[in-house]
Design an enzyme around this catalytic site. Structure first.
Site, PDB file in Angstrom:
ATOM      1  N   SER A 141       0.904  -1.290   0.142  1.00 24.16           N
ATOM      2  CA  SER A 141      -0.056   0.129  -0.067  1.00 24.16           C
ATOM      3  C   SER A 141       0.779   1.212   0.145  1.00 24.16           C
ATOM      4  O   SER A 141       2.059   1.272   0.429  1.00 24.16           O
ATOM      5  CB  SER A 141      -0.885  -0.145   1.325  1.00 24.16           C
ATOM      6  N   TYR A 154      -1.819  -1.276  10.393  1.00 20.49           N
ATOM      7  CA  TYR A 154      -1.764  -1.246   9.023  1.00 20.49           C
ATOM      8  C   TYR A 154      -0.734  -0.952   8.337  1.00 20.49           C
ATOM      9  O   TYR A 154      -0.174  -1.624   7.356  1.00 20.49           O
ATOM     10  CB  TYR A 154      -3.177  -0.401   8.426  1.00 20.49           C
TER      11      TYR A 154
HETATM   12  N1  LIG Z   1      -8.944  -0.275  -0.793  1.00 23.37           N
HETATM   13  C1  LIG Z   1      -7.970   0.330  -0.576  1.00 23.37           C
HETATM   14  O1  LIG Z   1      -7.957   1.753  -0.704  1.00 23.37           O
HETATM   15  C2  LIG Z   1      -6.587  -0.315  -0.630  1.00 23.37           C
HETATM   16  C3  LIG Z   1      -5.483   0.489  -0.719  1.00 23.37           C
HETATM   17  C4  LIG Z   1      -4.288   0.023  -0.610  1.00 23.37           C
HETATM   18  C5  LIG Z   1      -3.932  -1.396  -0.275  1.00 23.37           C
HETATM   19  N2  LIG Z   1      -5.036  -2.323  -0.314  1.00 23.37           N
HETATM   20  C6  LIG Z   1      -5.211  -3.798   0.098  1.00 23.37           C
HETATM   21  O2  LIG Z   1      -5.711  -4.284  -0.871  1.00 23.37           O
HETATM   22  C7  LIG Z   1      -6.264  -5.500  -0.721  1.00 23.37           C
HETATM   23  C8  LIG Z   1      -7.695  -5.734  -1.136  1.00 23.37           C
HETATM   24  O3  LIG Z   1      -8.309  -4.851  -0.332  1.00 23.37           O
HETATM   25  P1  LIG Z   1      -9.824  -4.412  -0.683  1.00 23.37           P
HETATM   26  O4  LIG Z   1      -9.857  -3.103  -0.627  1.00 23.37           O
HETATM   27  O5  LIG Z   1     -10.144  -5.076  -2.291  1.00 23.37           O
HETATM   28  O6  LIG Z   1     -10.565  -5.084   0.292  1.00 23.37           O
HETATM   29  P2  LIG Z   1     -11.915  -5.783   0.434  1.00 23.37           P
HETATM   30  O7  LIG Z   1     -12.286  -6.014   1.822  1.00 23.37           O
HETATM   31  O8  LIG Z   1     -13.003  -5.500  -0.464  1.00 23.37           O
HETATM   32  O9  LIG Z   1     -11.659  -7.491  -0.014  1.00 23.37           O
HETATM   33  C9  LIG Z   1     -10.482  -8.224   0.665  1.00 23.37           C
HETATM   34  C10 LIG Z   1     -10.859  -9.639   0.486  1.00 23.37           C
HETATM   35  O10 LIG Z   1     -10.131 -10.526   1.258  1.00 23.37           O
HETATM   36  C11 LIG Z   1     -10.847 -11.612   2.000  1.00 23.37           C
HETATM   37  N3  LIG Z   1     -10.074 -11.935   3.025  1.00 23.37           N
HETATM   38  C12 LIG Z   1      -9.817 -11.371   4.516  1.00 23.37           C
HETATM   39  N4  LIG Z   1      -9.191 -12.293   5.241  1.00 23.37           N
HETATM   40  C13 LIG Z   1      -8.892 -13.400   4.415  1.00 23.37           C
HETATM   41  C14 LIG Z   1      -8.296 -14.652   4.933  1.00 23.37           C
HETATM   42  N5  LIG Z   1      -7.800 -14.777   6.158  1.00 23.37           N
HETATM   43  N6  LIG Z   1      -8.140 -15.673   4.012  1.00 23.37           N
HETATM   44  C15 LIG Z   1      -8.823 -15.606   2.500  1.00 23.37           C
HETATM   45  N7  LIG Z   1      -9.319 -14.228   2.395  1.00 23.37           N
HETATM   46  C16 LIG Z   1      -9.392 -13.174   3.004  1.00 23.37           C
HETATM   47  C17 LIG Z   1     -12.257 -11.036   2.568  1.00 23.37           C
HETATM   48  O11 LIG Z   1     -13.201 -11.935   2.647  1.00 23.37           O
HETATM   49  C18 LIG Z   1     -12.438  -9.967   1.193  1.00 23.37           C
HETATM   50  O12 LIG Z   1     -13.245 -10.755   0.348  1.00 23.37           O
HETATM   51  C19 LIG Z   1      -5.830  -5.600   0.845  1.00 23.37           C
HETATM   52  O13 LIG Z   1      -4.657  -6.409   1.079  1.00 23.37           O
HETATM   53  C20 LIG Z   1      -5.428  -4.234   1.278  1.00 23.37           C
HETATM   54  O14 LIG Z   1      -4.835  -3.930   2.398  1.00 23.37           O
HETATM   55  C21 LIG Z   1      -6.403  -1.550  -0.243  1.00 23.37           C
END
Ligand SMILES: NC(=O)c1ccc[n+]([C@@H]2O[C@H](COP(=O)([O-])OP(=O)(O)OC[C@H]3O[C@@H](n4cnc5c(N)ncnc54)[C@H](O)[C@@H]3O)[C@@H](O)[C@H]2O)c1
Length: 257
Positions: A141, A154
């Site tokens: 991130s 985080y």
């Molecule tokens: N959305 C943002 O702004 C953003 C920014 C930077 C990084 N990220 C990273 O991107 C990734 C995805 O984020 P997102 O925004 O799509 O989130 P989201 O919550 O929409 O999706 C995450 C998915 O991961 C699954 N998950 C959680 N724990 C799990 C486990 N133990 N085993 C298997 N699956 C699991 C959840 O069920 C969910 O479907 C994350 O790693 C997040 O930190 C997101």
């Protein structure tokens, strides 16, 4: 068809960025192994891909549990014979300055966001090493690079993922395996909606603050990250090794508010 004949495993592909990436990869010809902890979400992604004529297989697994991950990888290899691309995407959010974070909450986020990258990599890598081919994409991130308020736990996990990415790249380069990291800014997903509600009394004011710390007036969309993941998954990025790839509307190199 930029991923024609590639077998791809995406963790956390039931929602947000993982779901969007699964759909994009399938459209580009990949066979997509859709992983998620939540069966209904993973099955929905699998169905969405299949309804568009793509190839998908949902495998439920908890990325923090070694037995669950081993079983998933064994099933994927049994089904397809190989995994060309591993996208370690699953992750959870954490809010609070360090003194506000309870020990259990700290352990949980480290477990999902760091152990959840370590375990799938640990069990997929031997197959990639044997075939002397592979691309691993780790979800970091932009918070790994810039200080953001009340994101201590985080930020610590995403910094760890970035450091791990570089270390992995050195160890596996001789096996023709590339390991790169994605560094998104704020991307509109259920994850961010939850974070806004938890972090701000007024989520709209929180959103406005996020916009101000970027150069772009818009927030990112899951598809913006999916396109970057597509580049790292494909052979077009063959000279990218151990790199951070920013998809952040200018948050890191634009304004550091
Ligand atoms: N959305 C943002 O702004 C953003 C920014 C930077 C990084 N990220 C990273 O991107 C990734 C995805 O984020 P997102 O925004 O799509 O989130 P989201 O919550 O929409 O999706 C995450 C998915 O991961 C699954 N998950 C959680 N724990 C799990 C486990 N133990 N085993 C298997 N699956 C699991 C959840 O069920 C969910 O479907 C994350 O790693 C997040 O930190 C997101």
């Amino acid at each position: 068809m930029r991923l024609c004949n590639k077998v791809v495993l995406i963790t956390g592909a039931g929602s947000g960025i993982g779901r969007s990436t699964a759909l994009v990869f399938a459209k580009e010809g990949a066979s997509v192994i859709v992983n998620d902890l939540t069966a209904a979400a993973g099955e929905e992604t699998e169905a969405a891909i299949r309804s568009e004529g793509g190839k998908a297989l949902f495998i439920q697994a908890d990325v923090t549990d070694p037995a669950s991950v081993q079983k998933m990888v064994a099933r994927a290899i049994g089904e397809y014979g190989r995994i060309d691309v591993l996208f370690n995407n699953a992750g959870i959010s954490g809010v609070g300055a360090l003194h506000e974070v309870e020990p259990d909450a700290w352990d949980r986020i480290v477990r999902v966001n760091v152990r959840g990258v370590y375990l799938p990599s640990k069990y997929v890598l031997p197959h990639m090493m044997e075939r002397r081919n592979g691309s691993i994409i780790n979800m970091s991130s932009c918070v790994a690079e810039i200080g953001l308020a009340r994101r201590a736990s985080y930020a610590a996990t995403k910094g760890a993922v970035l450091a791990l990415t570089k270390s992995m790249q050195v160890d596996y380069a001789s096996y023709n395996i590339r390991v790169n990291a994605l560094l998104p800014g704020t991307i509109l997903t259920p994850f961010v909606e939850k974070y806004l509600k938890e972090s701000y009394d007024d989520p709209q004011a929180g959103l406005d603050g996020i916009r101000r710390r970027q150069l772009s007036g818009d927030l990112g969309l899951p598809e913006d990250v999916a396109q970057a993941a597509l580049f790292l998954a494909s052979d077009e990025s063959k000279f990218m090794m151990g790199s951070p790839l920013y998809i952040d509307g200018g948050a890191v190199f634009g304004k550091n508010a």
